[in-house]
Write a protein that holds these residues in place. Structure first.
Motif, PDB file in Angstrom:
ATOM      1  N   THR A 482       0.815  -1.225   0.000  1.00 47.14           N
ATOM      2  CA  THR A 482       0.000   0.000   0.000  1.00 47.14           C
ATOM      3  C   THR A 482       0.846   1.272   0.000  1.00 47.14           C
ATOM      4  N   THR A 483       2.164   1.133   0.033  1.00 44.49           N
ATOM      5  CA  THR A 483       3.042   2.308   0.127  1.00 44.49           C
ATOM      6  C   THR A 483       3.637   2.656  -1.234  1.00 44.49           C
ATOM      7  N   THR A 484       3.602   3.942  -1.568  1.00 36.08           N
ATOM      8  CA  THR A 484       4.283   4.442  -2.769  1.00 36.08           C
ATOM      9  C   THR A 484       5.606   5.067  -2.332  1.00 36.08           C
ATOM     10  N   PHE A 485       6.691   4.643  -2.934  1.00 38.53           N
ATOM     11  CA  PHE A 485       8.017   5.126  -2.544  1.00 38.53           C
ATOM     12  C   PHE A 485       8.504   6.190  -3.532  1.00 38.53           C
ATOM     13  N   TYR A 486       9.269   7.151  -2.992  1.00 42.48           N
ATOM     14  CA  TYR A 486       9.758   8.268  -3.807  1.00 42.48           C
ATOM     15  C   TYR A 486      11.261   8.465  -3.586  1.00 42.48           C
ATOM     16  N   HIS A 487      11.877   9.170  -4.518  1.00 39.78           N
ATOM     17  CA  HIS A 487      13.266   9.599  -4.353  1.00 39.78           C
ATOM     18  C   HIS A 487      13.477  10.845  -5.197  1.00 39.78           C
ATOM     19  N   GLY A 488      14.586  11.536  -4.952  1.00 38.37           N
ATOM     20  CA  GLY A 488      14.930  12.706  -5.751  1.00 38.37           C
ATOM     21  C   GLY A 488      15.936  12.311  -6.816  1.00 38.37           C
ATOM     22  N   VAL A 489      15.686  12.687  -8.061  1.00 46.44           N
ATOM     23  CA  VAL A 489      16.598  12.277  -9.140  1.00 46.44           C
ATOM     24  C   VAL A 489      17.828  13.174  -9.225  1.00 46.44           C
ATOM     25  N   GLY A 490      17.761  14.343  -8.566  1.00 43.80           N
ATOM     26  CA  GLY A 490      18.882  15.277  -8.615  1.00 43.80           C
ATOM     27  C   GLY A 490      18.618  16.413  -9.577  1.00 43.80           C
ATOM     28  N   CYS A 491      18.810  17.641  -9.115  1.00 41.10           N
ATOM     29  CA  CYS A 491      18.595  18.820  -9.966  1.00 41.10           C
ATOM     30  C   CYS A 491      19.498  19.946  -9.478  1.00 41.10           C
ATOM     31  N   GLU A 492      19.416  21.088 -10.147  1.00 37.30           N
ATOM     32  CA  GLU A 492      20.252  22.230  -9.773  1.00 37.30           C
ATOM     33  C   GLU A 492      19.920  22.731  -8.378  1.00 37.30           C
ATOM     34  N   GLU A 493      18.638  22.660  -8.009  1.00 36.50           N
ATOM     35  CA  GLU A 493      18.206  23.187  -6.714  1.00 36.50           C
ATOM     36  C   GLU A 493      18.847  22.431  -5.551  1.00 36.50           C
ATOM     37  N   CYS A 494      19.094  21.129  -5.747  1.00 37.52           N
ATOM     38  CA  CYS A 494      19.627  20.310  -4.646  1.00 37.52           C
ATOM     39  C   CYS A 494      21.063  19.871  -4.910  1.00 37.52           C
ATOM     40  N   ARG A 495      21.757  20.530  -5.822  1.00 33.85           N
ATOM     41  CA  ARG A 495      23.146  20.186  -6.160  1.00 33.85           C
ATOM     42  C   ARG A 495      23.269  18.740  -6.626  1.00 33.85           C
ATOM     43  N   GLN A 496      22.246  18.261  -7.347  1.00 33.22           N
ATOM     44  CA  GLN A 496      22.220  16.900  -7.899  1.00 33.22           C
ATOM     45  C   GLN A 496      22.218  15.813  -6.828  1.00 33.22           C
ATOM     46  N   LEU A 497      21.843  16.165  -5.605  1.00 32.58           N
ATOM     47  CA  LEU A 497      21.874  15.193  -4.514  1.00 32.58           C
ATOM     48  C   LEU A 497      20.545  14.467  -4.331  1.00 32.58           C
ATOM     49  N   GLY A 498      19.449  15.093  -4.774  1.00 31.03           N
ATOM     50  CA  GLY A 498      18.135  14.483  -4.584  1.00 31.03           C
ATOM     51  C   GLY A 498      17.511  14.794  -3.247  1.00 31.03           C
TER      52      GLY A 498
END
Length: 574
Positions: A482-498
């Protein structure tokens, strides 16, 4: 260039209407006179309702120049050295390719004739231009030349560097003094922009490494290769700013700097220690204006916040917050104090040092050099008629005894303890020498906490996670499907860290009729923890899973900051 004027090319590209050209340019000139940092390109783009990137793309097409995404460009050393550091930073340009004797230089403002002339003169070879946004060029300059490279380039190697101390400690992006002072300011400025909490100057045999801690993780900052030569001058400058003895290089020292950045007060705690290759300097950045002390913003669940609000209004007892250094304990304690701060309550704290000043609260800073330690300060606080006392840390028997005595004589006491989880705090106090019956009768609650990085909101996306992996790490079995999992792919706003920002995960243990007898009998921490879980306590990891389910953080982050609770083995997933 194959066009008669700027006006013609902008009209041809449908970027600036001919009738608006002179009016807008005059408006821009007035804005610059009044202190605006906007370039002509940025001004025109804004007036036309376009982003700088779109404006430059269309302009590049009209000029028949390349438009580059500098994130995908690799610049070698030979190319970089074709343009001096001074010209690159002064005009915000970067050489991006050297081929067949022709140098490609990327700029963001092709209308600046002084820029074009300076680049062509400096390159000493044929030049062709390309366009990129101002922000992308700034990032590339920092990456390939290093923070403050132009400052060090301007300091004459033959002359000793003069260390100046200015009463004006305002740090700005455009500080023009070509000196060590400017370089230190730039390092602090970059750290502030990157939301860093710490800056570390670490001397090695052949380099001076500078690292920033952002969201709890250390990141090395690109620095000019010649930085090592100015190591002693930089350390001396920081010592002068923080009121230390610059002649003493054999002993550790502590100091403090107060500066303003964009109107915000910034407290910087400075520590130096001697190492094999010189003094290592650490700066802890504390920004008063950015810290919030609202309970409802710290990431508590509804049940946790309700329980905490009930505890912090009690007339007496102790509430302990546990966790390693940098886990947000001080922020939690300040939030508790802020929630109950009123004219009816006299609140006194003793801290090492006072990290944030709270209006309406009497704060004392530990001074071990003159004998003012936690125990002595706490003893005197009790003569000051307090209602609430906050002790920065209980680290010895004497402080623990006085704190417990204060709680038993009608005072509400908050403090911190270094233990891995909530139940271990009882064992720690008893190991210090406190009688179990005193611990059981004085402690009202213990809260363990950690900080996890939150997923960057600008690049969050759904992520598929294998069920076998989830079972292996102890994710609740009945919630896997029942859980949807997420992550950050990395962008300029987060210094590509996600990741961007942090939030707390908590383990709140309340003392009730089931827990107190266990403490009285000096039961093992594992027994206390199991009983508390059966009574409804969420472990750190379980609270972390709740944050994962909410899409706030990732499984990897929860695993990074929580250890496997061995005594929870039988209860994982319950």
């Amino acid at each position: 260039m194959a066009f008669r004027s700027i006006k013609d090319i902008l009209a041809k590209a449908d970027l600036v209407p001919p009738e608006k050209f002179h009016t807008w340019r005059k408006e821009w000139e007035v804005a610059v006179e009044n202190g605006s940092q906007e370039t002509l390109v940025e001004f025109y783009a804004r007036e036309q309702g376009l982003s700088e990137e779109v404006f430059l793309q269309r302009l590049a097409e009209a000029l028949d120049w390349p438009f580059l995404d500098l994130r995908n460009v690799t610049i070698d050393n030979e190319t970089r050295e074709k343009i001096s550091t001074k010209v690159a930073f002064q005009f915000n340009v970067i050489p991006t390719q050297y081929e067949g004797g022709v140098l490609q230089v990327t700029v963001s403002n092709p209308f600046d004739t002084a820029l074009l002339n300076a680049v062509q003169y400096d390159a000493q070879c044929p030049v062709r231009f390309a366009l990129a946004s101002r922000a992308e060029i700034e990032k590339a300059l920092k990456k390939y030349y290093g923070v403050g490279a132009e400052t060090l380039d301007e300091i004459e190697e033959e002359e000793p560097v003069e260390i100046l101390f200015s009463d004006d400690k305002e740090i700005t992006e455009g500080d023009q003094d070509a000196s060590v002072i400017k370089f230190v300011n730039q390092v602090i400025w970059e750290a502030f922009k990157d939301r860093a909490t710490d800056i570390h100057f670490e001397p090695w045999e052949d380099e001076l490494r500078i690292r920033y801690r952002i969201d709890g993780i250390l990141h090395q900052t690109p620095m000019p290769p010649q930085l090592k030569k100015y190591q002693s001058a930089l350390v001396s400058r920081i010592k002068v700013m923080s009121g230390m003895n610059i002649a003493e290089k054999r002993l550790p020292q502590d100091g403090r700097i107060n500066v303003r950045i964009k109107g915000e007060e910034l407290d910087i705690r400075v520590s130096t220690v001697p190492t094999v290759y010189g003094e290592s300097v650490s700066l802890r950045l504390l920004t008063r204006g950015k810290i919030f002390f609202d309970l409802d913003k710290l990431g508590f669940s509804y049940w946790q916040e309700k329980a905490i609000r009930d505890i912090i209004v009690k007339p007496y007892g102790i509430m302990l917050v546990t966790g390693p250094t940098g886990s947000g304990k001080s922020t939690s304690l300040y939030a508790f104090l802020s929630a109950i701060n009123s004219v009816q309550k006299r609140i006194i704290t003793i801290e090492e040092p006072v990290e944030y000043e709270l209006k309406g609260i009497n704060q004392i800073s530990v001074r071990s050099d003159i004998g003012l330690d936690f125990a002595r300060g706490l003893r005197h606080i009790l003569r000051q008629d307090p209602n609430v006392i906050m002790v920065g840390e209980i680290r010895d028997l004497e402080t623990a005894e006085i704190a417990i005595r204060a709680a038993l004589t009608g005072h509400l006491v908050f403090s911190t303890l270094h233990t891995n989880d909530a139940s271990s705090a009882f064992t720690r106090l008893i190991d210090m020498g406190i009688e179990p019956f005193l611990v059981a009768s004085s402690v009202e609650a213990i809260m363990a906490q950690r900080l996890v990085r939150t997923i960057c909101p600008h690049c969050i996306e759904e992520k598929k996670v294998e069920k076998d992996y989830l079972r292996k790490v102890g994710f609740p079995e009945d919630e896997i499907d029942t859980t949807t999992f997420y992550h950050g792919v990395g962008c300029e706003e987060c210094r590509q860290l996600g990741y961007q920002g942090r939030v707390g995960i908590y383990e709140l243990l309340l003392l009730d009729d089931k827990i107190r007898p266990l403490v009285l009998n000096n039961s093992p921490a594992s027994t206390i923890a199991q009983t508390a879980v059966q009574s409804g306590m969420k472990t750190l990891r379980r609270d972390g899973w709740e944050k994962v389910k909410a899409g706030t953080t990732t499984i990897e982050e929860v695993l990074r900051v929580t250890q496997t609770e061995e005594h929870m083995g039988a209860l994982v997933g319950d």
